[in-house]
Write an enzyme that holds these catalytic residues in place. Structure first.
Site, PDB file in Angstrom:
ATOM      1  N   CYS A  21      35.558  39.183  34.376  1.00 40.90           N
ATOM      2  CA  CYS A  21      34.370  38.759  35.102  1.00 40.90           C
ATOM      3  C   CYS A  21      33.807  39.893  35.939  1.00 40.90           C
ATOM      4  CB  CYS A  21      34.669  37.532  35.924  1.00 40.90           C
ATOM      5  SG  CYS A  21      34.449  36.077  34.911  1.00 40.90           S
ATOM      6  N   CYS A  23      35.794  29.007  32.460  1.00 41.45           N
ATOM      7  CA  CYS A  23      36.165  29.865  33.584  1.00 41.45           C
ATOM      8  C   CYS A  23      34.961  29.941  34.520  1.00 41.45           C
ATOM      9  CB  CYS A  23      36.515  31.242  33.008  1.00 41.45           C
ATOM     10  SG  CYS A  23      36.897  32.472  34.229  1.00 41.45           S
ATOM     11  N   CYS A  25      39.422  44.284  45.306  1.00 37.90           N
ATOM     12  CA  CYS A  25      40.499  44.879  44.502  1.00 37.90           C
ATOM     13  C   CYS A  25      39.989  46.127  43.766  1.00 37.90           C
ATOM     14  CB  CYS A  25      41.033  43.869  43.502  1.00 37.90           C
ATOM     15  SG  CYS A  25      41.691  42.407  44.299  1.00 37.90           S
ATOM     16  N   GLU A  52      28.664  34.705  36.636  1.00 41.42           N
ATOM     17  CA  GLU A  52      29.139  34.645  35.251  1.00 41.42           C
ATOM     18  C   GLU A  52      30.043  33.451  35.017  1.00 41.42           C
ATOM     19  OE1 GLU A  52      29.592  39.444  34.932  1.00 41.42           O
ATOM     20  OE2 GLU A  52      31.112  38.158  34.049  1.00 41.42           O
ATOM     21  N   CYS A  62      38.742  45.790  40.045  1.00 40.39           N
ATOM     22  CA  CYS A  62      37.875  44.658  39.680  1.00 40.39           C
ATOM     23  C   CYS A  62      36.401  45.007  39.836  1.00 40.39           C
ATOM     24  CB  CYS A  62      38.215  43.455  40.550  1.00 40.39           C
ATOM     25  SG  CYS A  62      37.156  42.036  40.247  1.00 40.39           S
ATOM     26  N   CYS A  81      32.603  39.346  45.805  1.00 45.26           N
ATOM     27  CA  CYS A  81      33.912  39.015  46.369  1.00 45.26           C
ATOM     28  C   CYS A  81      34.219  39.973  47.522  1.00 45.26           C
ATOM     29  CB  CYS A  81      34.991  39.146  45.294  1.00 45.26           C
ATOM     30  SG  CYS A  81      36.618  38.608  45.847  1.00 45.26           S
TER      31      CYS A  81
HETATM   32  N1  SAH Z   1      39.696  36.163  42.817  1.00 38.70           N
HETATM   33  C1  SAH Z   1      40.608  35.396  42.062  1.00 38.70           C
HETATM   34  C2  SAH Z   1      40.006  34.769  40.839  1.00 38.70           C
HETATM   35  C3  SAH Z   1      39.039  35.611  40.049  1.00 38.70           C
HETATM   36  S1  SAH Z   1      39.619  37.099  39.305  1.00 38.70           S
HETATM   37  C4  SAH Z   1      41.809  36.231  41.661  1.00 38.70           C
HETATM   38  O1  SAH Z   1      41.782  37.442  41.837  1.00 38.70           O
HETATM   39  O2  SAH Z   1      42.778  35.622  41.220  1.00 38.70           O
HETATM   40  C5  SAH Z   1      40.207  36.572  37.767  1.00 38.70           C
HETATM   41  C6  SAH Z   1      41.188  37.531  37.103  1.00 38.70           C
HETATM   42  O3  SAH Z   1      40.488  38.620  36.471  1.00 38.70           O
HETATM   43  C7  SAH Z   1      42.194  38.131  38.065  1.00 38.70           C
HETATM   44  O4  SAH Z   1      43.516  37.847  37.682  1.00 38.70           O
HETATM   45  C8  SAH Z   1      41.875  39.604  37.966  1.00 38.70           C
HETATM   46  O5  SAH Z   1      42.991  40.351  38.167  1.00 38.70           O
HETATM   47  C9  SAH Z   1      41.305  39.756  36.561  1.00 38.70           C
HETATM   48  N2  SAH Z   1      40.592  41.022  36.364  1.00 38.70           N
HETATM   49  C10 SAH Z   1      39.806  41.673  37.250  1.00 38.70           C
HETATM   50  N3  SAH Z   1      39.390  42.852  36.715  1.00 38.70           N
HETATM   51  C11 SAH Z   1      39.915  42.934  35.479  1.00 38.70           C
HETATM   52  C12 SAH Z   1      39.863  43.922  34.418  1.00 38.70           C
HETATM   53  N4  SAH Z   1      39.148  45.028  34.546  1.00 38.70           N
HETATM   54  N5  SAH Z   1      40.539  43.676  33.266  1.00 38.70           N
HETATM   55  C13 SAH Z   1      41.251  42.540  33.113  1.00 38.70           C
HETATM   56  N6  SAH Z   1      41.344  41.584  34.068  1.00 38.70           N
HETATM   57  C14 SAH Z   1      40.693  41.777  35.235  1.00 38.70           C
HETATM   58 FE1  SF4 Z   2      38.000  39.314  44.140  1.00 39.84          FE
HETATM   59 FE2  SF4 Z   2      38.171  40.593  41.796  1.00 39.84          FE
HETATM   60 FE3  SF4 Z   2      40.154  40.773  43.554  1.00 39.84          FE
HETATM   61 FE4  SF4 Z   2      39.742  38.420  42.277  1.00 39.84          FE
HETATM   62  S1  SF4 Z   2      40.343  40.351  41.340  1.00 39.84           S
HETATM   63  S2  SF4 Z   2      40.116  38.750  44.458  1.00 39.84           S
HETATM   64  S3  SF4 Z   2      37.482  38.496  42.117  1.00 39.84           S
HETATM   65  S4  SF4 Z   2      38.063  41.532  43.871  1.00 39.84           S
END
Ligand code: SAH
Ligand code: SF4
Length: 360
Positions: free
Chosen positions: A344, A113, A124, A87, A127, A120
């Protein structure tokens, strides 16, 4: 399999083509005129165009889907040569510009972006990208092409300023070599010419890699996805915290070379009843004491199957007010393009579920 042309810097291409001055012409066709085939590169001899076409591809990505949001952001789903998808989001911000004659002009500012991996490994809990597991790293060319595709699709002039944020799918520091190569290719003045201070790497906090990236002194901006202020909570949200705890991240940030006019961004995803209490705001203020930091509070964007909830607006405001009143820069970010599944990983999941229709 053909090589991806966008995987290489101009200097590398100059060693791959003969005579070497052709590299600059190829770069110009690719990044300024958005050529999709070597045949379009009319100032190259015909036999050279044929040779290049045998060796390289200019189109490593295929557009599968485009979704527009009411707020002007646009989300893309691209297919890679092996069928995996990533994406990309084009964010549109309107800047006010004040002119000497007293007029105010609104200028569009583009931010793209980009994704750095398919899936990944970090895993998390909040995520959606993590839910699909990890497939593979993207090559530099696959990262660079994301921006090229978006610029071409939106008729964005080659000379228009664009910012890059590595906040799409994947953990950029887990794919450091290719991300650094992409940063270099993006910043080539003969190519896309995106100065490194217009590029922001966002990381979940791989401290050793933050240090490695800092030692390269590229001039890029850093964003830390912090999301929690004590290790116990952070471990449950972000398992990577077991390997790299908060202190190790803060130590690495303190050593990171930051442009004198910039601040390190700390992203704080706010989840209702999890990390939205004033106690967290207090700890956050203390934690960032002495760091040239700014905090970005992000509303958690819920999706089907998650137990996490979006925070209340009042709690966001209270959290922000506490920090700003004490001198810490703090903004609140609505996940852009909320109506088009902003965060994303969300578009890709919908496509798998067959909820969306393709535009192309
Ligand atoms: N892996 C890297 C970069 C990609 S994630 C990182 O974690 O920084 C990009 C952002 O999207 C991160 O700050 C993450 O916390 C956020 N994100 C992930 N899931 C989300 C959600 N459900 N709602 C809002 N932001 C989210
Ligand atoms: Fe990976 Fe999503 Fe955590 Fe960023 S927020 S490190 S993309 S699992």
């Amino acid at each position: 399999m053909k090589k991806i042309l966008q995987d290489y810097t101009k200097e590398e291409l100059a060693t791959m083509v003969k005579p070497s001055f052709r590299a600059k012409q190829i770069i110009n066709w690719t990044y300024h005129k958005y050529a999709l085939s070597f045949d379009e590169m009319k100032n190259l001899p015909k036999n050279m165009r044929e040779e290049l076409d045998k060796e390289f591809t200019l189109t490593p990505l295929k557009t599968l889907m485009v979704q527009d949001s009411k707020d002007g952001s646009r989300k893309y789903l691209f297919e890679l040569h092996d069928g995996h998808t990533v994406e990309v989001v084009l964010l549109l911000m309107r800047d006010k510009q004040f002119h000497e004659d007293g007029t105010i002009k609104h200028q569009k500012r583009y931010t793209v972006c980009v994704s750095s991996q398919v899936g990944c490994k970090v895993g998390c809990a909040f995520c959606l990208t993590a839910k699909g597991g990890f497939m593979r790293n993207l090559t530099a060319g696959e990262i660079v092409s994301q921006l090229l595709m978006v610029k071409k699709d939106n008729d964005i002039d080659a000379n228009r300023r664009v910012n890059i944020v590595y906040m799409g799918m994947g953990e950029p520091l887990d794919n450091l070599d290719n991300v650094v190569q992409a940063i270099k290719i993006f910043s080539d003045p003969d190519g896309l010419a995106i100065a490194t201070h217009r590029q922001t790497v966002s990381t979940s906090g791989l401290s050793s890699k933050i240090k490695k990236l800092g030692d390269m002194d590229l001039g890029i901006n850093l964003a830390i996805s912090l999301h929690a202020v004590d290790d116990e909570l952070r471990e449950t949200l972000m398992p990577i915290n077991k390997a790299y705890n908060i202190k190790s991240i803060i130590d690495a940030v303190k050593k990171f070379p930051i442009n004198a006019r910039k601040r390190v961004m700390f992203e704080y995803l706010v989840i209702k009843d999890v990390n939205d209490q004033m106690e967290s705001a207090k700890k956050l203020l203390k934690l960032l004491n002495g760091i040239k930091a700014k905090v970005n509070l992000i509303y958690f964007n819920p999706y089907g199957g998650t137990e996490f909830k979006r925070p209340h607006q009042e709690d966001m405001f209270r959290f922000q007010e506490y920090l700003t009143k004490r001198g810490l820069h703090c903004t609140i970010r609505e996940s852009k393009g909320l109506d088009i599944s902003a965060a994303c990983g969300q578009l890709r999941e919908q496509e798998k579920d067959g909820e969306l229709n393709a535009r192309n």
